[in-house]
Design an enzyme around this catalytic site. Structure first.
Site, PDB file in Angstrom:
ATOM      1  N   ASP A   1      34.911  83.983 -39.504  1.00 60.82           N
ATOM      2  CA  ASP A   1      34.915  84.347 -40.930  1.00 60.82           C
ATOM      3  C   ASP A   1      34.947  83.141 -41.842  1.00 60.82           C
ATOM      4  O   ASP A   1      35.300  82.038 -41.428  1.00 60.82           O
ATOM      5  CB  ASP A   1      36.168  85.176 -41.220  1.00 60.82           C
ATOM      6  CG  ASP A   1      35.897  86.654 -41.055  1.00 60.82           C
ATOM      7  OD1 ASP A   1      34.716  87.038 -41.059  1.00 60.82           O
ATOM      8  OD2 ASP A   1      36.872  87.412 -40.906  1.00 60.82           O
TER       9      ASP A   1
ATOM     10  N   TYR B   1      42.375  81.192 -29.424  1.00 63.44           N
ATOM     11  CA  TYR B   1      42.536  80.934 -30.861  1.00 63.44           C
ATOM     12  C   TYR B   1      43.936  80.393 -31.109  1.00 63.44           C
ATOM     13  O   TYR B   1      44.876  80.742 -30.393  1.00 63.44           O
ATOM     14  CB  TYR B   1      42.399  82.235 -31.664  1.00 63.44           C
ATOM     15  CG  TYR B   1      40.990  82.663 -31.956  1.00 63.44           C
ATOM     16  CD1 TYR B   1      40.346  82.245 -33.116  1.00 63.44           C
ATOM     17  CD2 TYR B   1      40.308  83.511 -31.102  1.00 63.44           C
ATOM     18  CE1 TYR B   1      39.048  82.653 -33.409  1.00 63.44           C
ATOM     19  CE2 TYR B   1      39.011  83.932 -31.376  1.00 63.44           C
ATOM     20  CZ  TYR B   1      38.388  83.492 -32.540  1.00 63.44           C
ATOM     21  OH  TYR B   1      37.106  83.903 -32.822  1.00 63.44           O
TER      22      TYR B   1
END
Lengths: 261, 261
Positions: free
Chosen positions: B52, B110
Site C-alpha cells: 500500500d 513483515y
C-alpha cells in the site's frame, strides 16, 4: 519577562540548516514563526548550534524571551501543535535572563552514522551515509585516538568564518559498530565549522587504507586544512546532545529519546 | 527470452504504493520505466506483493521477461543507475520462464515498527509509528500467540477485493522490544488486504488495556471485520523478506542488509 529554553529535535533533510538565510527555509525561521504565532508577539530564538543544511539533531538548544503566562514546561507541547512533523520541541524550561546557549561551558555530542554495505538501504538513506568500499575499523579507531584531547584543529576546519581560536578539546571519539552500522561518536567542548564531518571524512580515508593512522597525527600537526580528507556529506551527521556544565540549568534533564539505537 | 527476478527495497513515503494507478506515481511504474529505458523495449514487471501507499520494503520481489543480453546478476547494478534513490534493486537473478512470484509456496516476513515514547523523534518518523500511551508488552504477546497458526483471518481483512479463501497460516508473530522500539514481526504463508496493519492495530488496543488477550481469540472466531481494532497507519509497515520454498530459486540468497537493526 522570562527566558525559555527549548531542546529541539529535527530531521534536517528539508531545511537549509538552522540559521535564517535568504535562499531557503531554516529551522530557526520555522521556530520563530511558531513562537510568534503562539505568543502573538514577534519573537526570535538564539540557538546553541547552527547546524548545516541537511544535518539532523536530537538535542539542539535554543532560548527566547517572552512575557507569555504559559508555564515554561508547557511550551514544548504548545509549540509542537504548531510545528511541522520534522521539527519537535523535546523539552522546555525556564533559565535566568542572562543565560546564553553559546556562552557556557558545554559538552556537545555528535554522531555520524555510516552504513557499510554493498547495496544501500533506501529506508535509511536520509540519516546515514552509505559506504560500500572495504573499511578497516581497527585502523580508524587508532587514528581516532590521535584526535582525542586538546589540539589546534585548524586542519579540520573549513574556512568560512574567521574563528580566531581554533583550539578545541575532544573528550572522546569512538568508532562503534553494530551489524552494518558504523557510528562515529564524538564528544567535545565545541567544534569548528565542518570539523566533525572533516574528521569523519579523514577517518574513512584511513579505514580505506589511503592514510595510515599516524598520518592523521601529522595532519593535525600540519595545521593546514588542505592536509585533511574530504568533508563527509551532511545527512550522516546528528547533533545528539548539549550538556551544560551548570547542572542547575542542564538541557539534558529529560530521559526522552535515550532509547535510540 | 529469459525471466529476470529482482529483489526490491524502497522507502514508500513518496509513492502511492506498488501497483500502477492513475492518481499518483507508484513503485511498479518507476521500475517499468527504468527497465524499459535500460533494455530499450517496453517492459512491465509482475510483483509479488502489492504494498500500500506509504508502506516500505526491504525484500519485495518482481519479475520481467527480456531478450536483453545483460547478464541476469548485472540488472541490479544497471537498474540502480536509473532508479531514484528511494528505490533500490538489491539483487537480480534468472528464474524459469514459468516462475511466477505470486503462485508459489512462500514465507513472507513483515515488520511493523512502533516507537513507544512520550515525545516523537522526527528523524525516525517516516518508518515508525509513534505511540505515547502506556502499553503492556506481555498482554500483547499473549494476544499475539492466539493469532499464530492456521485460521480464517476474515476478521483481520479490509473488504476491498473479494478474496474467496481467507484462511492463512501465521508461522510466528513476535513482539520484540529494544530501547523505545517495539517491533511486531510476523511470518506467514500470505496475508489478506491490510491484515498485518489490522493485527497491529488490534494488538496495540490490547497493550493499552482496551481488549483482553482472550478477546483477540474471540475476534478471530467472530469472522467479522467489525470485531477487530483499527488499521495501524502504513508508514510503520515494512515487507522484510519473501522466501520461496523452491530453494533453487530462493529470493533470499543474498546476505545484504541482514545487519539491519
Amino acid at each position: 519577562m522570562k527566558r525559555i529554553r527549548l531542546r529541539v529535535a529535527y530531521d534536517g533533510t528539508n531545511y537549509c540548516g538552522w540559521q535564517i538565510q535568504p535562499n531557503g527555509i531554516t529551522i530557526e525561521e520555522v521556530l520563530n514563526k511558531a513562537i510568534t504565532k503562539l505568543t502573538k508577539v514577534e519573537t526570535a530564538v538564539i540557538g546553541a548550534s547552527r547546524t548545516d543544511s541537511g544535518v539532523h539533531a536530537l538535542g539542539n538548544v535554543a532560548v527566547f524571551d517572552t512575557e507569555s503566562t504559559i508555564p515554561p514546561e508547557r511550551f514544548s507541547y504548545a509549540l509542537n501543535q504548531r510545528l511541522p512533523e520534522d521539527i519537535v520541541v523535546v523539552a522546555s524550561d525556564e533559565v535566568p535572563l542572562d543565560w546564553h546557549p553559546r556562552y557556557q561551558d558545554v559538552s556537545k555530542t555528535y554522531e555520524y552514522h555510516v552504513i557499510h554495505t554493498r547495496i544501500p538501504d533506501p529506508t535509511r538513506r536520509l540519516t546515514n551515509y552509505f559506504v560500500s568500499y572495504p573499511l578497516d575499523i581497527e585502523t580508524m579507531r587508532k587514528a581516532a585516538s590521535y584526535l582525542e584531547g586538546t589540539h589546534d584543529f585548524v586542519s579540520f576546519c573549513n574556512i568560512r568564518t574567521n574563528v580566531e581560536d581554533t583550539v578545541r578539546t575532544v573528550y572522546s571519539l569512538e568508532v562503534l559498530t553494530k551489524g552494518d552500522q558504523i557510528t562515529f561518536r564524538i564528544r567535545g567542548n565545541g567544534f569548528l565549522y565542518n570539523m566533525v564531518r572533516i574528521i569523519v571524512g579523514t577517518l574513512l580515508r584511513v579505514g580505506r587504507g589511503f592514510y595510515t593512522p599516524e598520518q592523521v597525527k601529522e595532519i593535525l600537526e600540519a595545521k593546514n586544512r588542505k592536509s585533511a580528507g574530504v568533508t563527509a556529506p551532511p545527512h550522516g551527521l546528528m547533533l545528539m546532545e548539549i550538556e551544560y556544565k551548570d547542572s542547575e540549568t542542564s538541557a539534558s534533564q529529560s530521559g526522552e529519546n535515550k532509547g535510540r539505537k
